[in-house]
Design a protein around this motif. Structure first.
Motif, PDB file in Angstrom:
ATOM      1  N   GLU A 148       0.829  -1.202   0.000  1.00  5.76           N
ATOM      2  CA  GLU A 148       0.000   0.000   0.000  1.00  5.76           C
ATOM      3  C   GLU A 148       0.867   1.257   0.000  1.00  5.76           C
ATOM      4  N   PRO A 149       0.562   2.232  -0.886  1.00  4.03           N
ATOM      5  CA  PRO A 149       1.357   3.468  -0.901  1.00  4.03           C
ATOM      6  C   PRO A 149       1.320   4.165   0.451  1.00  4.03           C
ATOM      7  N   LYS A 150       2.357   4.933   0.713  1.00  3.29           N
ATOM      8  CA  LYS A 150       2.384   5.706   1.948  1.00  3.29           C
ATOM      9  C   LYS A 150       1.133   6.577   2.035  1.00  3.29           C
ATOM     10  N   LEU A 151       0.607   6.741   3.227  1.00  3.69           N
ATOM     11  CA  LEU A 151      -0.548   7.586   3.537  1.00  3.69           C
ATOM     12  C   LEU A 151      -1.886   6.955   3.188  1.00  3.69           C
ATOM     13  N   PHE A 152      -1.883   5.858   2.428  1.00  5.20           N
ATOM     14  CA  PHE A 152      -3.159   5.282   1.989  1.00  5.20           C
ATOM     15  C   PHE A 152      -4.049   4.932   3.189  1.00  5.20           C
ATOM     16  N   GLU A 153      -3.522   4.169   4.131  1.00  9.87           N
ATOM     17  CA  GLU A 153      -4.328   3.732   5.272  1.00  9.87           C
ATOM     18  C   GLU A 153      -4.803   4.907   6.113  1.00  9.87           C
ATOM     19  N   SER A 154      -3.921   5.869   6.353  1.00 13.17           N
ATOM     20  CA  SER A 154      -4.324   7.002   7.191  1.00 13.17           C
ATOM     21  C   SER A 154      -5.393   7.845   6.517  1.00 13.17           C
ATOM     22  N   LEU A 155      -5.303   7.996   5.190  1.00 15.73           N
ATOM     23  CA  LEU A 155      -6.295   8.806   4.478  1.00 15.73           C
ATOM     24  C   LEU A 155      -7.663   8.134   4.445  1.00 15.73           C
ATOM     25  N   ILE A 156      -7.711   6.826   4.225  1.00 22.75           N
ATOM     26  CA  ILE A 156      -9.030   6.173   4.174  1.00 22.75           C
ATOM     27  C   ILE A 156      -9.663   6.087   5.555  1.00 22.75           C
ATOM     28  N   GLN A 157      -8.861   6.237   6.611  1.00 26.14           N
ATOM     29  CA  GLN A 157      -9.427   6.287   7.958  1.00 26.14           C
ATOM     30  C   GLN A 157      -9.963   7.683   8.287  1.00 26.14           C
ATOM     31  N   ARG A 158      -9.350   8.712   7.694  1.00 26.39           N
ATOM     32  CA  ARG A 158      -9.740  10.093   7.998  1.00 26.39           C
ATOM     33  C   ARG A 158     -10.901  10.594   7.140  1.00 26.39           C
ATOM     34  N   TYR A 159     -11.021  10.074   5.912  1.00 23.91           N
ATOM     35  CA  TYR A 159     -12.035  10.569   4.979  1.00 23.91           C
ATOM     36  C   TYR A 159     -12.768   9.394   4.340  1.00 23.91           C
ATOM     37  N   ASP A 218       9.984  10.444  -6.975  1.00 25.58           N
ATOM     38  CA  ASP A 218      10.963   9.640  -6.240  1.00 25.58           C
ATOM     39  C   ASP A 218      10.679   9.672  -4.740  1.00 25.58           C
ATOM     40  N   TYR A 219       9.395   9.472  -4.412  1.00 26.06           N
ATOM     41  CA  TYR A 219       8.929   9.300  -3.029  1.00 26.06           C
ATOM     42  C   TYR A 219       9.083  10.556  -2.164  1.00 26.06           C
ATOM     43  N   GLN A 220       8.841  11.715  -2.761  1.00 23.29           N
ATOM     44  CA  GLN A 220       8.791  12.921  -1.938  1.00 23.29           C
ATOM     45  C   GLN A 220       7.576  12.870  -1.013  1.00 23.29           C
ATOM     46  N   SER A 221       7.676  13.553   0.119  1.00 25.29           N
ATOM     47  CA  SER A 221       6.577  13.551   1.076  1.00 25.29           C
ATOM     48  C   SER A 221       5.449  14.465   0.611  1.00 25.29           C
ATOM     49  N   LEU A 222       4.245  14.157   1.062  1.00 30.50           N
ATOM     50  CA  LEU A 222       3.068  14.976   0.784  1.00 30.50           C
ATOM     51  C   LEU A 222       2.563  15.553   2.101  1.00 30.50           C
ATOM     52  N   GLU A 223       2.236  16.830   2.095  1.00 30.51           N
ATOM     53  CA  GLU A 223       1.741  17.492   3.314  1.00 30.51           C
ATOM     54  C   GLU A 223       0.242  17.708   3.189  1.00 30.51           C
ATOM     55  N   PHE A 224      -0.535  16.954   3.974  1.00 30.26           N
ATOM     56  CA  PHE A 224      -1.995  17.034   3.918  1.00 30.26           C
ATOM     57  C   PHE A 224      -2.601  17.855   5.064  1.00 30.26           C
ATOM     58  N   ASP A 225      -1.840  18.126   6.098  1.00 28.35           N
ATOM     59  CA  ASP A 225      -2.419  18.612   7.359  1.00 28.35           C
ATOM     60  C   ASP A 225      -3.235  19.891   7.218  1.00 28.35           C
ATOM     61  N   ASN A 226      -2.810  20.827   6.373  1.00 21.67           N
ATOM     62  CA  ASN A 226      -3.503  22.109   6.271  1.00 21.67           C
ATOM     63  C   ASN A 226      -4.487  22.182   5.104  1.00 21.67           C
ATOM     64  N   ALA A 227      -4.690  21.064   4.415  1.00 21.60           N
ATOM     65  CA  ALA A 227      -5.599  21.068   3.263  1.00 21.60           C
ATOM     66  C   ALA A 227      -7.048  20.921   3.739  1.00 21.60           C
ATOM     67  N   PRO A 228      -7.972  21.726   3.191  1.00 20.67           N
ATOM     68  CA  PRO A 228      -9.374  21.704   3.642  1.00 20.67           C
ATOM     69  C   PRO A 228     -10.187  20.599   2.959  1.00 20.67           C
ATOM     70  N   PHE A 229     -10.112  19.377   3.460  1.00 21.43           N
ATOM     71  CA  PHE A 229     -10.837  18.257   2.865  1.00 21.43           C
ATOM     72  C   PHE A 229     -12.089  17.937   3.678  1.00 21.43           C
ATOM     73  N   ASN A 230     -13.184  17.690   2.966  1.00 22.37           N
ATOM     74  CA  ASN A 230     -14.407  17.230   3.616  1.00 22.37           C
ATOM     75  C   ASN A 230     -14.699  15.768   3.317  1.00 22.37           C
ATOM     76  N   CYS A 231     -14.162  15.275   2.199  1.00 20.30           N
ATOM     77  CA  CYS A 231     -14.449  13.900   1.805  1.00 20.30           C
ATOM     78  C   CYS A 231     -13.344  13.405   0.880  1.00 20.30           C
ATOM     79  N   GLY A 232     -13.450  12.134   0.480  1.00 22.14           N
ATOM     80  CA  GLY A 232     -12.442  11.540  -0.373  1.00 22.14           C
ATOM     81  C   GLY A 232     -12.298  12.232  -1.716  1.00 22.14           C
ATOM     82  N   LYS A 233     -13.397  12.715  -2.281  1.00 20.56           N
ATOM     83  CA  LYS A 233     -13.323  13.396  -3.578  1.00 20.56           C
ATOM     84  C   LYS A 233     -12.431  14.625  -3.499  1.00 20.56           C
TER      85      LYS A 233
END
Length: 253
Positions: free
Chosen positions: A188-199, A221-236
């Motif tokens: 599973e790609p990095k962040l996959f599990e945490s994202l499907i648990q949050r949204y 080449d596997y750079q990190s992604l910063e999601f913490d400040n992004a305004p997400f309401n759902c998976g879309k």
């Protein structure tokens, strides 16, 4: 083509003519966007266990001036009906010329000055990227008609011959894209599990999320992604944000 790749027809399948070996499935869809979309979706349903499928459209196209038999790798697709544009991601140096193509619902009386023209490419790409990433989706077109030899002259045996002349090059392209698929077919790609648990993601959206995260890993080449400040309401919302990030990121080749 079936003989070259040692493909055997699966006589248990009725909706389309399907030829397979251990690694390749060839589905003959026929003409038109509806047939192409159905053929791509049907083929994917046959092989749902493949984590990162490579999908390739090998077909014919017309052009005003290009000589018959020329092979082009498509880098832009224009759907004339919807006026939507698609940009396949080419992550390697193409061994053949590239071109844009316009997809129409019926043959045009006059050839476009700059684009190739066909009846399936947009439906192929739009459907294929629902199941895999753009980097693993190729559209190859062979010139079958031009203003000196119009579309009415096309014969089935002629088309088979045009494709046969390029099978070695097509095999080389497949090898390159399969290698790309293998490089991202991991756990599973990095962040996959945490994202499907949050949204909330639907089943189809989870598949898209996995593909998008794998694409990000592959092209950066596997750079990190910063999601913490992004305004997400759902998976879309997550998928839209990821799509923008990927489209605005330079490839690492």
């Amino acid at each position: 083509m079936a003989e070259y790749f040692n493909l055997k027809k699966d006589i248990t399948i009725q909706p389309f003519s399907v030829y397979v070996n251990q690694d390749i499935c060839l589905t003959v869809t026929g003409l038109g966007k509806s047939a192409m979309a159905a053929g791509v979706a049907y083929t994917q349903a046959l092989f749902t266990s493949v984590q990162h499928p490579v999908m390739v459209n090998i077909g014919i196209a017309g052009h005003k001036d290009h000589p018959l038999g020329g092979l082009f790798l498509i880098n832009k697709i224009i759907d004339i009906d919807s006026q939507r544009n698609y940009y396949p991601s080419l992550t390697f140096t193409p061994p053949c010329p590239t071109s844009s193509i316009q997809t129409v619902s019926k043959s045009l009386p006059v050839y476009d000055q700059s684009n190739l023209c066909d009846m399936e490419a947009s439906a192929f790409y739009e459907t294929a990227v629902r199941f895999t990433s753009s980097e693993l989706t190729l559209c190859l077109k062979i010139i079958s008609d031009n203003q000196l030899s119009p579309v009415g002259n096309i014969q089935p045996k002629q088309v088979a011959g045009l494709i046969k002349a390029h099978l070695a090059l097509i095999e080389s392209l497949l090898t390159q894209v399969v290698a790309t698929a293998a490089s991202i077919t991991v756990s599973e790609p990095k962040l996959f599990e945490s994202l499907i648990q949050r949204y909330h993601f639907t089943v189809n959206e989870r598949m898209q999320l996995k593909n998008q995260l794998s694409r990000w890993d592959s092209i950066t080449d596997y750079q990190s992604l910063e999601f913490d400040n992004a305004p997400f309401n759902c998976g879309k919302d997550v998928l839209r944000w990821l799509d923008l990030k990927i489209n605005n990121t330079d490839f690492y080749l």
